[in-house]
Design an enzyme around this catalytic site. Structure first.
Site, PDB file in Angstrom:
ATOM      1  N   GLY A  29      -0.302  -0.842  -3.046  1.00  0.00           N
ATOM      2  CA  GLY A  29      -0.015  -0.165  -4.178  1.00  0.00           C
ATOM      3  C   GLY A  29       1.130   0.433  -4.410  1.00  0.00           C
ATOM      4  O   GLY A  29       1.892   0.936  -3.363  1.00  0.00           O
ATOM      5  N   CYS A  30       1.712   0.820  -5.435  1.00  0.00           N
ATOM      6  CA  CYS A  30       3.106   1.411  -5.497  1.00  0.00           C
ATOM      7  C   CYS A  30       3.033   2.892  -4.994  1.00  0.00           C
ATOM      8  O   CYS A  30       3.889   3.382  -4.136  1.00  0.00           O
ATOM      9  CB  CYS A  30       3.857   1.425  -7.014  1.00  0.00           C
ATOM     10  SG  CYS A  30       2.867   1.706  -8.174  1.00  0.00           S
ATOM     11  N   TYR A  31       2.027   3.666  -5.403  1.00  0.00           N
ATOM     12  CA  TYR A  31       1.855   5.035  -5.125  1.00  0.00           C
ATOM     13  C   TYR A  31       1.413   4.979  -3.462  1.00  0.00           C
ATOM     14  O   TYR A  31       1.885   6.026  -2.831  1.00  0.00           O
ATOM     15  CB  TYR A  31       0.524   5.584  -5.827  1.00  0.00           C
ATOM     16  CG  TYR A  31       0.808   5.966  -7.443  1.00  0.00           C
ATOM     17  CD1 TYR A  31       1.871   6.745  -7.826  1.00  0.00           C
ATOM     18  CD2 TYR A  31       0.042   5.406  -8.591  1.00  0.00           C
ATOM     19  CE1 TYR A  31       2.334   7.328  -9.101  1.00  0.00           C
ATOM     20  CE2 TYR A  31       0.414   5.663  -9.636  1.00  0.00           C
ATOM     21  CZ  TYR A  31       1.485   6.579 -10.027  1.00  0.00           C
ATOM     22  OH  TYR A  31       1.923   7.002 -11.393  1.00  0.00           O
ATOM     23  N   THR A  89       2.222   3.145  -1.049  1.00  0.00           N
ATOM     24  CA  THR A  89       3.504   3.118  -0.220  1.00  0.00           C
ATOM     25  C   THR A  89       4.171   4.277  -0.031  1.00  0.00           C
ATOM     26  O   THR A  89       4.560   4.722   0.978  1.00  0.00           O
ATOM     27  CB  THR A  89       4.373   1.782  -1.005  1.00  0.00           C
ATOM     28  OG1 THR A  89       3.654   0.768  -0.972  1.00  0.00           O
ATOM     29  CG2 THR A  89       5.730   1.772  -0.357  1.00  0.00           C
TER      30      THR A  89
END
Lengths: 343, 343, 343, 343
Positions: free
Chosen positions: C145-147, C149
């Protein structure tokens, strides 16, 4: 004296702005707030900025809810106002933010909206020649479209004074609230931030015949309008660039300024800025003002007028309250802000 | 009764916002508007949104200009208020939007601002315990910093009720008007639009000791604050995320909500939202409100409070007018908007 | 050698970004582009920025379309990847941008996503300890997920080195593309521009268990994570503020920097900035980079790490291509930009 | 073969964009990076998005630094290129992003820039009729202004084909990077976000004579241009609305489209979109593309063309690299992106 005013379409942008302004109106008490799909919700869930109304429960947009108010502001999708208004008594002041009753020409209505022409109501730009008189005491008023407000106020004085030829070019950059609150992919924040786009290019936008109507009246002859709307990355505001060829190659800036000062010098909401200052939409944010500046381009032989306004205030709900004041016999400026929220 | 109020620093953001609010204040007439570098300009050239004051001429920030007013609002760069205030009579109400008189601890002043501590004035967050009484009738008031307003109101009730341990983490996202109107390359639109950045990380921001001061008072014991300010692409608004470890692993959301309802239930400007609604800064734009929501994270063992406010209104100039009302003996809410301008 | 790669979910944001990057990849030819509701449209109608693919026709996301490629990138709504991947041959490299195969703990899956745990694939942050080896030659990879990362790369080195206690606070500000392209009223441009809001506060966001998983591995012990996501007015980018209490009150900035330089000194995409420089999301726009800066707050006793990345690039599609390179035995950096598009 | 290229003005927006593109150019190695006030700083302190060059030290913009390169890109304030170029050898390719050598008419130079006309260099819009041939192998090239690029490409085909009368109206909305990186109060983020404004209205903008020059050549007769630039809240991008009266009242859309397809059908960077699609600036972000769409307004009797481009890429630095390729005898498209970064 206090007037009880209902707002239909209270969960949308125009309805929210109408409520914001009515909350600051000293002679208005807010009656029913109505909508369609959000009936039963608190207003706070849809308009969290309207703190004093946060606990109000949204009622259905129905005649039995709207009846009994001194006035009703309709902030409904286009095409829905006519049926609602028809059920309200003739003494109830009805201020329609929709397009239903703006156009005088049934053919234009048919071409741009389709279906039967629902009739024409007094048109709510008091600053246009002859308009104010028709609005005083009226019980049915059509609030103008946001783009026509800017374009019409921008060029009416030059046309009325015969300073330009009736071949008008309008390019107007609008914040995205003008497109309403119904979710669409092209209006998502990720799409509109960092981007400018055009739409309805080439004469297709529904506000075009309204500009033609207003500017032809001002000119006293048929006017053509080339209108290009732009979507720009901001919530509110319209900046209109309106131009037309000079009627006389020797036209001076002073002559143009004089025509605008004559037209708007006594107006409380429309202002020609001093030379050297150019309007920005931020200066009008939340205010019922239109800021104008004019230029004459000798090389291109055109008069160019820049007009800034808030599409939700003077472009919609502010105009509605201004018309409401005229309808109710109140001073026209009652409750209307002339101070923007900037930066 | 009308009070004549001058605004020093009228060409900046805080001064402009003070004037915007004072224009809507029914018991204030605006006296001198003063500045430094823009003396002799019209206010319209610097604050084009303040239409009713557009033709006012900016005067120098000098004692002979400011004297004779009932009150003076100072919206000056940090460090300049002290000297100006010292020349104004003791009966003149002086409301200082700068930092000069906020801190009680000379060591903290020395560490974060440098130089001699200019003394402490009554501190202008009336909603903090015991604060309102000190502000009524005061003639010198220090308006709090924008970040401390959000962070302090966000966590004071939890600390006061002993619900959390005094180890506070604040991450606050601010619009760029908080950095002022002096041109700097890193504040250019092209730099800030489409970007978020942090600054003053690790305890260096000058608002940190102010948060420590406020929250330690609320807690009745020394509090540590880890404060990280973020610059986000919008003109106005602060969203603060404030958290601290729960004092008791069994702490329920209901207990936390009860503490906040007790603290703010009667406050006109600070509101705990209903469960399920989360604050957005847009809801407070131009309003003197703080919107709060609370959560308890059982996994992480923390209370998290979100606070939204407008850094220029409740964060600066709205607080100034609220304090002015208390100083002048007026109802505290006079002339202060509780309705935001959204969307 | 050229590998033929299909992209499923080509009309969305993650799929569009995957195609953008694959267009610049010297050893990839783009095979099928598939979607659900937009089948039959040209890609140009949905992704007008991908000029070289403008005339490609979108095919259905079906096994008969996806089969026969060397690799398939799945950019589908959460929960849809598992069924598609199960139909693709074991030799086909499948890179899943969805959440289906990220979590190792069935209970966490059940709690945050619901339903049966679809199993765990190698997890695609190569820069985390031990991760790269599991990704080389893998045929099934779960893109993070972006968060997670940002948060994981921000604090893993400090936890791994034992510099901080395992009580992590994450506040991450994200552009709105992270919420996807499905139209919702709260994501309209008029709602998000000029506003910051929080959501999923108090432990409810689905990316929380992923952070816990990554950071617990790095720490070698269970870690708690308090995660607050913020929606900020920009299309792309995440700025994460990640902090934890120091393990030792005497911890110096030098020790922290040394741990990060050791962890990331040889990494091509993760960079600790020189002292005095702070990351901005704009610096990573369109690039596969993460920019980090660290601070030690002696007063609050915390290490604070700021991490900037582009949620669609290193946060999703860039990570997918990086993992694809590892899966296909190509140099890890092939085709991946390290230069952002700024301002 | 690799060419060594220096960039002068490396700390500004145009210089930064030139470096971004040159980093992706397979036959260029970046030589000196120079500036004025930031000499001695690392490039990373000024252009943090250019990670691979972060440790490069900025050198002074002096002939001894710039000499010895195969090519030099000048991204200097207007008026400074001439003196620098005069000191570089005739074999060194000099690509000037400034205005110094764009205008052919000394009187226009005198009127809009003042002082002695520094002479005319081959003009860098290869897609205009006859332009490409003059650029191949040239050692001095004037990169066009960002606004003239959009306006000229937008209307040249219609004028060349005699479809419209030579009375052109241009309204172009630009992101604020076009105004450069020098700090000014009116370009602060807090001023430009949420606001649109016009400037240089009425023929005063310096890009006007460049449009007149280009479009008069295309038309084969003198053209008048009314140009209004708008500042809109985004970092990059220009959307131009360009219109002129039809020469023949019966002009059909098909005729117009045919003229544009003929003009640009084989161009790698200029694209007429399919009917029904309208350009957005985001689609061109970071790409060297211009996206066009045309309309015919029968009511108003005008052809309207919308053109989107990135002011820093095709509008400045991309054009510079495109011209560099032509000057060095490389394929024109080498190293130039045609894929935008969106959303």
């Amino acid at each position: 004296m206090t007037f009880r005013v209902a707002v239909a379409g209270a969960s949308g942008y125009a309805g929210g702005e109408a409520l914001r302004l009515l909350l600051g109106h000293p002679q208005v008490s807010i009656g029913a707030v109505t909508a369609f799909s959000s009936v039963g919700d608190t207003l706070g869930a849809h308009q969290p900025h309207l703190r004093p109304l946060a606990d109000r429960v949204i009622e259905p947009t129905a005649v039995e809810v709207l009846a009994g108010h001194d006035a009703v502001v309709l902030a409904l999708p286009h095409g829905q106002s006519h049926a609602v208004a028809a059920q309200l008594g003739p003494d109830t002041v009805v201020i329609d933010c929709g397009a239903d009753h703006r156009l005088e020409d049934p053919a234009a209505w048919q071409q741009f909206y389709g279906g039967e022409h629902p009739g024409t109501w007094p048109y709510g730009i008091p600053e246009l020649p002859g308009a104010r008189e028709q609005l005083r005491g009226a019980t049915r008023i059509a609030v103008p479209g946001c783009y026509p407000t800017g374009a019409s106020l921008a060029l009416a004085p030059a046309l009325a004074a015969g300073l330009v030829r009736p071949e008008v070019v309008v390019v107007a950059a609008s914040g995205t609230s003008g497109a309403g609150k119904a979710p669409k992919a092209n209006l998502l924040g990720a799409e509109v931030m960092g981007s400018v786009s055009a739409y309805g290019v080439g004469g297709g936008h529904r506000h075009t015949p309204e500009m033609v109507q207003n500017l032809s009246k001002a000119a006293g002859q048929p006017v053509t309008v080339s209108f290009t709307p732009l979507l720009v990355p901001m919530p509110r505001g319209i900046l209109s660039t309106v131009s037309a060829p000079v009627a006389d190659a020797d036209l001076s800036l002073g002559e143009v300024r004089a025509a605008y000062e004559k037209a708007y010098g006594d107006e409380p909401f429309v202002h020609l800025l001093p030379e050297g200052q150019w309007p920005s939409t931020a200066s009008t944010l939340g205010a019922n003002t239109v800021l104008l500046q004019v230029a004459v381009d000798a090389h291109a032989g055109r008069v160019i007028v820049i007009a800034a306004l808030d599409n939700l205030t003077k472009g919609t709900a502010g105009a509605a309250v201004q018309c409401l004041n005229l309808a109710l016999g109140l001073p026209e400026t009652t409750g209307l802000p002339t101070v923007g929220v900037a930066p």
